[in-house]
Scaffold this motif. Structure first.
Motif, mmCIF file in Angstrom:
data_model
loop_
_atom_site.group_PDB
_atom_site.id
_atom_site.type_symbol
_atom_site.label_atom_id
_atom_site.label_comp_id
_atom_site.label_asym_id
_atom_site.label_seq_id
_atom_site.Cartn_x
_atom_site.Cartn_y
_atom_site.Cartn_z
ATOM 1 N N GLN A 40 40.015 -45.820 34.637
ATOM 2 C CA GLN A 40 40.493 -47.209 34.602
ATOM 3 C C GLN A 40 39.993 -47.940 33.363
ATOM 4 O O GLN A 40 40.692 -48.788 32.833
ATOM 5 N N THR A 49 45.171 -52.227 38.738
ATOM 6 C CA THR A 49 44.101 -53.184 39.018
ATOM 7 C C THR A 49 43.254 -53.407 37.776
ATOM 8 O O THR A 49 43.435 -52.757 36.754
ATOM 9 N N SER A 50 42.298 -54.293 37.901
ATOM 10 C CA SER A 50 41.374 -54.576 36.810
ATOM 11 C C SER A 50 40.554 -53.326 36.477
ATOM 12 O O SER A 50 40.305 -52.483 37.343
ATOM 13 N N ALA A 53 37.513 -52.975 38.720
ATOM 14 C CA ALA A 53 37.728 -52.995 40.175
ATOM 15 C C ALA A 53 36.985 -51.891 40.908
ATOM 16 O O ALA A 53 36.699 -52.037 42.097
#
Length: 92
Positions: A40, A49-50, A53
């Motif tokens: 991520q 998502t961030s 997250a």
């Protein structure tokens, strides 16, 4: 002469963080969240998502577990110290 010194502690001041992290990453869930977190952060446009997250909850869980293990180990150290300072009688 051999001593009757008792030590049940797992960590020292120097080995607490590396050894605890080593033990934590033996859990497959922690390894999974680490891998997902790395992906991520590295490939943020693919994540819905961030990028933080998963890394924030993982860091929180690892930190709380490290603190808990440090407290338990300190209690072991105190208990060992009490046992090792007891007066004993030697019989021949």
């Amino acid at each position: 002469y051999r001593t009757n010194y008792v030590s049940t502690t797992k960590y020292t001041i120097l080995t607490l963080i590396p050894r605890n992290l080593f033990e934590q990453f033996h859990r497959i869930a922690n390894i999974w969240f680490l891998i997902v977190s790395v992906f991520q952060i590295l490939i943020s446009e693919l994540s819905p998502t961030s990028s933080w997250a998963t890394i924030v909850p993982l860091t929180f869980v690892l930190t709380v577990t490290l603190i808990k293990d440090a407290i338990v180990d300190y209690r072991r150290y105190v208990s060992d110290k009490i046992v090792n300072n007891r007066i004993t009688h030697k019989y021949d």
